[in-house]
Design an enzyme around this catalytic site. Sequence first.
Site, PDB file in Angstrom:
ATOM      1  CG  HIS A 107     -10.692   4.890   3.402  1.00  9.57           C
ATOM      2  ND1 HIS A 107     -10.569   5.584   2.215  1.00  9.57           N
ATOM      3  CD2 HIS A 107     -10.841   3.584   3.062  1.00  9.57           C
ATOM      4  CE1 HIS A 107     -10.625   4.738   1.206  1.00  9.57           C
ATOM      5  NE2 HIS A 107     -10.792   3.517   1.693  1.00  9.57           N
ATOM      6  CG  ASP A 121     -11.620   8.663  -0.119  1.00  5.40           C
ATOM      7  OD1 ASP A 121     -12.180   9.548   0.567  1.00  5.40           O
ATOM      8  OD2 ASP A 121     -10.724   7.925   0.333  1.00  5.40           O
ATOM      9  CE1 TYR A 129      -6.359   7.336  -3.128  1.00  3.56           C
ATOM     10  CE2 TYR A 129      -8.551   6.944  -2.253  1.00  3.56           C
ATOM     11  CZ  TYR A 129      -7.201   7.187  -2.059  1.00  3.56           C
ATOM     12  OH  TYR A 129      -6.710   7.306  -0.775  1.00  3.56           O
ATOM     13  CG  ASP A 140     -10.651   9.867   3.341  1.00  2.00           C
ATOM     14  OD1 ASP A 140     -10.969   8.678   3.215  1.00  2.00           O
ATOM     15  OD2 ASP A 140      -9.682  10.386   2.753  1.00  2.00           O
ATOM     16  CG  ASP A 195      -2.256  -0.516   1.028  1.00  2.00           C
ATOM     17  OD1 ASP A 195      -2.454  -1.178   0.004  1.00  2.00           O
ATOM     18  OD2 ASP A 195      -3.125  -0.275   1.876  1.00  2.00           O
ATOM     19  N   GLY A 240      -2.142   2.774   4.574  1.00  2.00           N
ATOM     20  CA  GLY A 240      -3.145   3.330   3.668  1.00  2.00           C
ATOM     21  C   GLY A 240      -2.666   4.492   2.825  1.00  2.00           C
ATOM     22  CG  HIS A 299      -5.294   5.782   6.627  1.00  2.00           C
ATOM     23  ND1 HIS A 299      -6.417   5.561   7.392  1.00  2.00           N
ATOM     24  CD2 HIS A 299      -5.722   5.919   5.342  1.00  2.00           C
ATOM     25  CE1 HIS A 299      -7.487   5.560   6.596  1.00  2.00           C
ATOM     26  NE2 HIS A 299      -7.093   5.786   5.356  1.00  2.00           N
TER      27      HIS A 299
END
Length: 517
Positions: A191, A277, A316, A189, A113, A162, A154
Amino acid sequence: MDLSSAGSGGNSLPSVGADGQKRRVCYFYDPEVGNYYYGQGHPMKPHRIRMTHSLLARYGLLNQMQVYRPNPARDRDLCRFHADDYINFLRSVTPETQQDQIRLLKRFNVGEDCPVFDGLYSFCQTYAGASVGGAVKLNHGHDIAINWSGGLHHAKKCEASGFCYVNDIVLAILELLKHHERVLYVDIDIHHGDGVEEAFYTTDRVMTVSFHKFGDYFPGTGDIRDIGHSKGKYYSLNVPLDDGIDDESYQSLFKPIMGKVMEVFRPGAVVLQCGADSLSGDRLGCFNLSIRGHAECVKYMRSFNVPLLLLGGGGYTIRNVARCWCYETGVALGLELEDKMPFNDYYEYFGPDYTLHVAPSNMENKNTRNQLDDIRSKLLDNLSKLRHAPSVQFQERVPDTEVPEPDEDQVDPDERHDPDSDMEVDDHKAVEESTRRSNILGIRVKREFGENETKAQDGSRVTSEHKGLEPIVEDIGPSKQAPADANAMAIDEPGNVKDEPESSTKLPDQPAMYHKS
């Protein structure tokens, strides 16, 4: 674009309604940031920052802000949160030498990652320096600071995660805590903002609020029951969401929750991570927010007139990331931008419509009204347990260094570092590891494999060396002024880059690189 009320000198424009007052806005951008490349097939593309900057220039927004090229963060800046050996590793590892450091790659979770690429450490220094620089500007009178290259939420104290290597958000919050008793962190986000939550899980001086997809989704944390620990109990809020959430459903949670947070926590500054995202159509995401719906969060937090740091994050489908952050820069400035996109360096990316906004899809919203009501009720109940803002005892410290009022005709110099950093964030004792982390296994990897644009979260890993909650910082000593020869610059207009005035204090250059045996 409506520029009929255009201001100047970095002040934003009056907007209509209760929010209608000027904001002093600054923006951090390094022209080299778009050159960093995670590797073929990797979904994280720093090129999106350059695309965003091009749109800002063509919409005329750069002329409405004070624009700065950031000082790169130094080793000692990064080590205010991160472990020394981790930073030493990031500085020394290269694509050519990584095969000789397999053990350390595994220890620090670098490789898949979070790949090793050319200029990795410079990239970390650049985006972290911009976020800390934005915090310094807020500490010295700006209303809003923007760094779209930041927001890498992250990263942990001792490991990458991440796509994130250095946690610029934590570093910026530590800078804000020098001047503010309480700082609020908000994360939109898709995430969970796990690295930031973990860093401040046991303190009542930082409240973290994360709105994210939860359930078989990277990083696997962010349960509504995770509320903080010890002095930080009830100072972590997690808003777990399901696929397909739309603007209306999102705002039905965001506004009442954040309104209550602002009422009971009363932060001196706000950091808003604007990961894109969570937009409809993201290559890795599964939400259905429009750009206007996403930007409504920025507009709402701006309306409280509290110093605001806007950061990037995930995102992304890069054409939509650039659209979103351009529009949100306009929101920060109080400007409504024309939907028809002006010609720009990346115009072909935005076809066939060449518009700023894109319609959300017709995907199913799996967040039912009952589920949303239940989440809102639980979180408002948690907030009711915070009857008033916590009283914070300031430790004795060196008085603030006076910052002279800049000449109206000259650019405000970018003093990245503040000389007053004796104030502690919390006890320096090692904090207990929260039991909420102990059962999280099989964390999903946040990486897209192959050339297609599916949302697969293939692969899994267990963080074998994860230390859980560690002290926020080992030592918060006096921060030093940036070296006089650091490449801090002020950019008046696109293409017109001007060196900032030199500091009278010159510190030694950055130490030589460490070499691992």
